[in-house]
Design a protein around this motif. Sequence first.
Motif, PDB file in Angstrom:
ATOM      1  N   THR A   1     -42.059 -33.556   4.828  1.00  0.00           N
ATOM      2  CA  THR A   1     -40.944 -34.492   4.619  1.00  0.00           C
ATOM      3  C   THR A   1     -40.474 -34.469   3.170  1.00  0.00           C
ATOM      4  O   THR A   1     -39.270 -34.388   2.900  1.00  0.00           O
ATOM      5  N   MET A   2     -41.414 -34.536   2.235  1.00  0.00           N
ATOM      6  CA  MET A   2     -41.032 -34.548   0.817  1.00  0.00           C
ATOM      7  C   MET A   2     -40.504 -33.184   0.365  1.00  0.00           C
ATOM      8  O   MET A   2     -39.553 -33.102  -0.413  1.00  0.00           O
ATOM      9  N   MET A   3     -41.120 -32.103   0.869  1.00  0.00           N
ATOM     10  CA  MET A   3     -40.657 -30.771   0.484  1.00  0.00           C
ATOM     11  C   MET A   3     -39.242 -30.519   0.986  1.00  0.00           C
ATOM     12  O   MET A   3     -38.415 -29.937   0.280  1.00  0.00           O
ATOM     13  N   ARG A   4     -38.954 -30.980   2.207  1.00  0.00           N
ATOM     14  CA  ARG A   4     -37.596 -30.762   2.735  1.00  0.00           C
ATOM     15  C   ARG A   4     -36.581 -31.572   1.944  1.00  0.00           C
ATOM     16  O   ARG A   4     -35.435 -31.138   1.764  1.00  0.00           O
ATOM     17  N   ASN A   5     -36.977 -32.724   1.445  1.00  0.00           N
ATOM     18  CA  ASN A   5     -36.060 -33.485   0.594  1.00  0.00           C
ATOM     19  C   ASN A   5     -35.810 -32.738  -0.721  1.00  0.00           C
ATOM     20  O   ASN A   5     -34.688 -32.694  -1.218  1.00  0.00           O
ATOM     21  N   THR A   6     -36.865 -32.126  -1.253  1.00  0.00           N
ATOM     22  CA  THR A   6     -36.697 -31.318  -2.474  1.00  0.00           C
ATOM     23  C   THR A   6     -35.784 -30.130  -2.205  1.00  0.00           C
ATOM     24  O   THR A   6     -34.872 -29.831  -2.987  1.00  0.00           O
ATOM     25  N   VAL A   7     -36.034 -29.452  -1.074  1.00  0.00           N
ATOM     26  CA  VAL A   7     -35.187 -28.313  -0.700  1.00  0.00           C
ATOM     27  C   VAL A   7     -33.736 -28.768  -0.573  1.00  0.00           C
ATOM     28  O   VAL A   7     -32.802 -28.104  -1.030  1.00  0.00           O
ATOM     29  N   ASN A   8     -33.543 -29.927   0.044  1.00  0.00           N
ATOM     30  CA  ASN A   8     -32.177 -30.427   0.245  1.00  0.00           C
ATOM     31  C   ASN A   8     -31.488 -30.758  -1.080  1.00  0.00           C
ATOM     32  O   ASN A   8     -30.277 -30.560  -1.221  1.00  0.00           O
ATOM     33  N   GLN A   9     -32.266 -31.231  -2.060  1.00  0.00           N
ATOM     34  CA  GLN A   9     -31.672 -31.489  -3.384  1.00  0.00           C
ATOM     35  C   GLN A   9     -31.077 -30.209  -3.951  1.00  0.00           C
ATOM     36  O   GLN A   9     -29.973 -30.202  -4.490  1.00  0.00           O
ATOM     37  N   PHE A  10     -31.855 -29.105  -3.822  1.00  0.00           N
ATOM     38  CA  PHE A  10     -31.356 -27.824  -4.342  1.00  0.00           C
ATOM     39  C   PHE A  10     -30.151 -27.330  -3.539  1.00  0.00           C
ATOM     40  O   PHE A  10     -29.211 -26.744  -4.093  1.00  0.00           O
ATOM     41  N   ARG A  11     -30.174 -27.571  -2.212  1.00  0.00           N
ATOM     42  CA  ARG A  11     -29.026 -27.166  -1.386  1.00  0.00           C
ATOM     43  C   ARG A  11     -27.756 -27.894  -1.832  1.00  0.00           C
ATOM     44  O   ARG A  11     -26.682 -27.307  -1.930  1.00  0.00           O
ATOM     45  N   LEU A  12     -27.893 -29.190  -2.114  1.00  0.00           N
ATOM     46  CA  LEU A  12     -26.721 -29.970  -2.527  1.00  0.00           C
ATOM     47  C   LEU A  12     -26.211 -29.496  -3.890  1.00  0.00           C
ATOM     48  O   LEU A  12     -24.998 -29.427  -4.122  1.00  0.00           O
ATOM     49  N   GLN A  13     -27.173 -29.170  -4.780  1.00  0.00           N
ATOM     50  CA  GLN A  13     -26.760 -28.695  -6.104  1.00  0.00           C
ATOM     51  C   GLN A  13     -26.057 -27.343  -5.986  1.00  0.00           C
ATOM     52  O   GLN A  13     -25.033 -27.096  -6.637  1.00  0.00           O
ATOM     53  N   LEU A  14     -26.636 -26.462  -5.120  1.00  0.00           N
ATOM     54  CA  LEU A  14     -26.013 -25.164  -4.902  1.00  0.00           C
ATOM     55  C   LEU A  14     -24.617 -25.325  -4.310  1.00  0.00           C
ATOM     56  O   LEU A  14     -23.682 -24.603  -4.677  1.00  0.00           O
ATOM     57  N   ARG A  15     -24.470 -26.289  -3.391  1.00  0.00           N
ATOM     58  CA  ARG A  15     -23.174 -26.511  -2.753  1.00  0.00           C
ATOM     59  C   ARG A  15     -22.127 -26.897  -3.802  1.00  0.00           C
ATOM     60  O   ARG A  15     -20.990 -26.434  -3.777  1.00  0.00           O
ATOM     61  N   ALA A  16     -22.533 -27.753  -4.741  1.00  0.00           N
ATOM     62  CA  ALA A  16     -21.608 -28.154  -5.810  1.00  0.00           C
ATOM     63  C   ALA A  16     -21.220 -26.957  -6.686  1.00  0.00           C
ATOM     64  O   ALA A  16     -20.151 -26.932  -7.291  1.00  0.00           O
ATOM     65  N   TRP A  17     -22.128 -25.961  -6.731  1.00  0.00           N
ATOM     66  CA  TRP A  17     -21.884 -24.741  -7.509  1.00  0.00           C
ATOM     67  C   TRP A  17     -20.992 -23.777  -6.716  1.00  0.00           C
ATOM     68  O   TRP A  17     -20.454 -22.827  -7.257  1.00  0.00           O
ATOM     69  N   GLY A  18     -20.903 -24.046  -5.384  1.00  0.00           N
ATOM     70  CA  GLY A  18     -20.144 -23.144  -4.516  1.00  0.00           C
ATOM     71  C   GLY A  18     -20.984 -22.043  -3.923  1.00  0.00           C
ATOM     72  O   GLY A  18     -20.471 -20.976  -3.586  1.00  0.00           O
ATOM     73  N   ARG A  19     -22.295 -22.273  -3.776  1.00  0.00           N
ATOM     74  CA  ARG A  19     -23.186 -21.245  -3.242  1.00  0.00           C
ATOM     75  C   ARG A  19     -24.120 -21.851  -2.203  1.00  0.00           C
ATOM     76  O   ARG A  19     -24.234 -23.080  -2.098  1.00  0.00           O
ATOM     77  N   ARG A  20     -24.796 -20.966  -1.449  1.00  0.00           N
ATOM     78  CA  ARG A  20     -25.815 -21.401  -0.498  1.00  0.00           C
ATOM     79  C   ARG A  20     -26.954 -20.399  -0.514  1.00  0.00           C
ATOM     80  O   ARG A  20     -26.785 -19.254  -0.948  1.00  0.00           O
ATOM     81  N   ALA A  21     -28.139 -20.841  -0.066  1.00  0.00           N
ATOM     82  CA  ALA A  21     -29.309 -19.961  -0.036  1.00  0.00           C
ATOM     83  C   ALA A  21     -29.907 -20.008   1.368  1.00  0.00           C
ATOM     84  O   ALA A  21     -30.481 -21.028   1.754  1.00  0.00           O
ATOM     85  N   PRO A  22     -29.776 -18.914   2.143  1.00  0.00           N
ATOM     86  CA  PRO A  22     -30.312 -18.899   3.508  1.00  0.00           C
ATOM     87  C   PRO A  22     -31.806 -19.245   3.572  1.00  0.00           C
ATOM     88  O   PRO A  22     -32.256 -19.869   4.534  1.00  0.00           O
TER      89      PRO A  22
END
Length: 269
Positions: A189-210
């Motif tokens: 649960t906590m790791m997926r929240n951490t992963v999601n933080q990075f996904r949101l930051q990447l999204r703001a950058w205009g990128r994604r990580a499969p």
Amino acid sequence: MKTVLMFSPHADDAAAFCGGTLAKLAAGGWNVVLVRITDDAKDSVGLTVEETIQRNTEELHAAAQALDIGEIVELGFPTDTLADVSETVLRERVVYLLRKYKPYAVFTFDPFGQNEANLDHIRVAQVVEEAFWVSCFDLHHPEHFKEGLEPFSVCERWYFGRPVSNPNRAEDITDYFPKRVAALAAHKTMMRNTVNQFRLQLRAWGRRAPLLDAAMEGDLTPLVMGFLHAQSSAIAAAHSLGEGRLGEEFRVVRFGDMEEFFEQISEPI
Ligand SMILES: [Zn+2]
């Protein structure tokens, strides 16, 4: 049997920062006690507060089992708000636990770390640092003595951080690395929240990580193993632990500048 108290602001801090060394101490016969300061009630994605508390607690128990941690003590402070908790209120709890468990060593975040942004980590680090000497004073919290407790001083403080400042100790955790990976991956649960933080930051950058997208649903182990392996390889290399070895680093403090003096004047009890 020696006891170590690990002061963990959140459920995942032990696995994330020093899990290999805790497992190594447990294998060496130490009694490892994890003190979880907060309830981690907000650390999830898409769950209710009640579900979050339940899952993070269950996952902590699975992680602790992977690391051979003998006991978990829950203090239950609301998460991500420790900066608003009175320093002396939290300190009294830590002093009480030091007097109760009489640990040879405590593990805690570096109170002098330069790059720590998490105020829960900073508050706990400050509190443990002060509790270290306050626990010796018989005029601080004499109410503890009615329970049969007495003034107590821990021998060693093991600081970890990101990174710890001026590390003076590197533990070879190569044999315990699989336990650390299993423990951190157990915090789904906590790791997926951490992963999601990075996904949101990447999204703001205009990128994604499969790789991150896959980790939100599937097995977290490849991602956790990759991250921890890179980190502990770099630490092992920095401390010359040997080719292919894995390490965790600490600043271990006993008597500071007076270490040599006390080695000269002391003798075994
Ligand atoms: Zn934390």
